[in-house]
Scaffold this active site. Structure first.
Site, short mmCIF file in Angstrom:
data_model
loop_
_atom_site.label_atom_id
_atom_site.label_comp_id
_atom_site.label_asym_id
_atom_site.label_seq_id
_atom_site.Cartn_x
_atom_site.Cartn_y
_atom_site.Cartn_z
N HIS A 41 -12.98 10.79 11.33
CA HIS A 41 -11.91 10.51 10.37
C HIS A 41 -12.19 11.21 9.05
O HIS A 41 -13.32 11.62 8.78
CB HIS A 41 -11.80 8.99 10.12
CG HIS A 41 -11.08 8.27 11.21
ND1 HIS A 41 -11.70 7.90 12.39
CD2 HIS A 41 -9.79 7.85 11.32
CE1 HIS A 41 -10.82 7.28 13.17
NE2 HIS A 41 -9.65 7.24 12.55
N HIS A 42 -11.15 11.28 8.22
CA HIS A 42 -11.27 11.81 6.86
C HIS A 42 -12.31 11.01 6.06
O HIS A 42 -12.59 9.84 6.38
CB HIS A 42 -9.92 11.77 6.15
CG HIS A 42 -9.35 10.38 6.05
ND1 HIS A 42 -9.62 9.55 5.01
CD2 HIS A 42 -8.56 9.67 6.91
CE1 HIS A 42 -9.02 8.39 5.21
NE2 HIS A 42 -8.37 8.43 6.36
N GLY A 86 0.87 -1.19 0.00
CA GLY A 86 0.00 0.00 0.00
C GLY A 86 0.89 1.23 0.00
O GLY A 86 0.58 2.28 0.55
N LYS A 143 -12.01 7.20 4.39
CA LYS A 143 -11.88 5.98 5.19
C LYS A 143 -12.98 4.99 4.81
O LYS A 143 -14.14 5.37 4.67
CB LYS A 143 -11.97 6.33 6.68
CG LYS A 143 -11.71 5.15 7.59
CD LYS A 143 -11.49 5.59 9.02
CE LYS A 143 -11.34 4.41 9.94
NZ LYS A 143 -10.23 3.52 9.57
P1 NAP Z 1 -5.14 4.80 1.15
O1 NAP Z 1 -4.56 6.15 0.99
O2 NAP Z 1 -6.36 4.43 0.37
O3 NAP Z 1 -3.98 3.75 0.82
C1 NAP Z 1 -4.18 2.39 0.55
C2 NAP Z 1 -3.22 2.03 -0.56
O4 NAP Z 1 -3.26 0.62 -0.78
C3 NAP Z 1 -3.60 2.70 -1.90
O5 NAP Z 1 -2.45 3.22 -2.52
C4 NAP Z 1 -4.19 1.54 -2.68
O6 NAP Z 1 -4.10 1.67 -4.07
C5 NAP Z 1 -3.30 0.41 -2.18
N1 NAP Z 1 -3.80 -0.90 -2.55
C6 NAP Z 1 -5.07 -1.30 -2.84
N2 NAP Z 1 -5.08 -2.60 -3.18
C7 NAP Z 1 -3.80 -3.03 -3.12
C8 NAP Z 1 -3.18 -4.27 -3.36
N3 NAP Z 1 -3.88 -5.34 -3.75
N4 NAP Z 1 -1.83 -4.35 -3.20
C9 NAP Z 1 -1.11 -3.29 -2.82
N5 NAP Z 1 -1.65 -2.08 -2.57
C10 NAP Z 1 -2.98 -1.96 -2.72
O7 NAP Z 1 -5.48 4.50 2.67
P2 NAP Z 1 -4.75 5.07 3.99
O8 NAP Z 1 -5.42 6.31 4.43
O9 NAP Z 1 -3.27 5.08 3.74
O10 NAP Z 1 -5.15 3.95 5.04
C11 NAP Z 1 -4.76 2.60 4.84
C12 NAP Z 1 -5.27 1.76 6.00
O11 NAP Z 1 -4.60 2.14 7.20
C13 NAP Z 1 -6.77 1.91 6.31
O12 NAP Z 1 -7.31 0.67 6.66
C14 NAP Z 1 -6.80 2.84 7.51
O13 NAP Z 1 -7.94 2.66 8.33
C15 NAP Z 1 -5.55 2.37 8.22
N6 NAP Z 1 -4.94 3.30 9.18
C16 NAP Z 1 -4.40 2.75 10.28
C17 NAP Z 1 -3.73 3.53 11.20
C18 NAP Z 1 -3.09 2.87 12.38
O14 NAP Z 1 -2.46 3.54 13.22
N7 NAP Z 1 -3.19 1.54 12.50
C19 NAP Z 1 -3.61 4.90 10.99
C20 NAP Z 1 -4.17 5.45 9.83
C21 NAP Z 1 -4.82 4.64 8.91
P3 NAP Z 1 -5.36 2.30 -4.87
O15 NAP Z 1 -5.44 3.73 -4.44
O16 NAP Z 1 -4.98 2.12 -6.30
O17 NAP Z 1 -6.57 1.49 -4.47
#
Ligand code: NAP
Length: 270
Positions: free
Chosen positions: A159-160, A14, A163
């Site tokens: 959240h934004h 990701g 999400k």
């Molecule tokens: P995001 O900006 O949508 O990033 C997700 C990334 O994963 C995107 O670039 C997406 O590509 C990619 N992706 C989708 N399918 C994939 C695959 N099969 N293989 C590899 N990459 C793939 O989301 P985010 O805001 O970074 O958040 C990601 C996750 O982290 C969410 O579940 C969020 O709730 C969580 N989070 C957790 C914390 C924590 O502290 N644990 C903090 C913040 C966020 P596409 O855009 O092309 O789909």
């Protein structure tokens, strides 16, 4: 890619996402970690630093996780993708003997149990943390403590608007921690009625959870306790995604010492 002999080899999955880009920046700054792979759905073959605006990392984006794990000889994957792909990614990592550090939220309980079992069979560790920010861990701990004395509680998480899962992983974890400290409780008036469906939020063991999704927010949560003639609010705000990075890099190091799955960063810090 500068690598010391004992360096932990990291593949970020990701990698083009909001969190993934922050993770890459944090990994390249951390002397004990080495970025060896960056997986996302596009930019195959393009150098990572040129896309996310940092120095040359010597690593190019790839789109196939299994191949990347093998060619990079990864020790750890750090996954911040989405609930529909994380599950398969983690099964694959374990199959290849690579330790998962997972920030993606919305993972079904049954998979957490299965990962734990598989990791034990492989004698390697894994960490899943719904929130890597230290302030959020403290907020959850303080909320669980307060629930012993003030059991009537509601959770509001904000959240934004991009999400995908609701309630947030942090809200779920907070509710679970509170539920361990108090008896199930029916809150509000016994005859209360929702005029509009969802007005009172989700119900977990009698406590109500409300999810706000708006542009401008990063990750925020307020836990509100009510008692006779008083309320107590415990609030945490992540105002930048950098807030999660010390927890992520710590987990990437700690996971090397574990066997089985640890759920929650509070279980790997003192
Ligand atoms: P995001 O900006 O949508 O990033 C997700 C990334 O994963 C995107 O670039 C997406 O590509 C990619 N992706 C989708 N399918 C994939 C695959 N099969 N293989 C590899 N990459 C793939 O989301 P985010 O805001 O970074 O958040 C990601 C996750 O982290 C969410 O579940 C969020 O709730 C969580 N989070 C957790 C914390 C924590 O502290 N644990 C903090 C913040 C966020 P596409 O855009 O092309 O789909």
């Amino acid at each position: 890619m500068t690598e010391t002999k004992s360096s932990i080899r990291i593949v970020v999955v990701g990698a083009l996402g909001r969190m993934g880009q922050e993770v890459i920046k944090a990994v390249v700054k951390e002397p004990e970690l080495t970025l060896v792979g960056a997986v996302d759905r596009s930019h195959e073959g393009v150098e990572v630093g040129s896309v996310i605006g940092i120095e040359d990392t010597g690593v190019t984006f790839s789109t196939e996780l299994g191949e990347t794990l093998v060619s990079s000889q990864a020790d750890v994957i750090i996954d911040f993708t989405n609930p529909s792909v994380v599950v398969e990614n983690v099964y694959k990592a374990i199959e290849y003997g690579v330790r998962p550090v997972v920030g993606t939220t919305g993972i079904p309980q049954k998979d957490l149990h299965a990962w734990d079992q598989l990791l034990r069979e492989k004698e390697i560790g894994g960490i899943v943390a719904p929130n890597f920010a230290i302030g959020a861990i403290l907020m959850m701990k303080f909320a669980a403590q307060a629930a012993r004395y003030m059991p009537q509680v509601e959770i509001i998480e904000m959240h934004h608007d991009q999400k995908l899962d609701a309630p947030s992983g942090t809200a779920v974890k907070t509710a679970e921690m509170i539920a361990k400290e108090r008896e199930r409780l029916r809150q509000g008036h016994p005859s209360e009625e929702e005029k509009w469906a969802g007005a009172r939020g989700a119900d977990y063991e009698g406590m109500r959870i409300h999810s706000v999704r708006l542009p401008g927010y990063v990750a925020h949560q307020e836990v509100i306790f009510g008692g006779v003639g008083q309320t107590l609010s415990i609030r945490h705000d992540s105002i930048h995604r950098e807030s999660f990075m010390p927890g992520v890099t710590l987990a990437a190091k700690k996971v090397m010492e574990l066997t089985g799955l640890v759920y929650g960063l509070e279980n790997v810090i003192d």
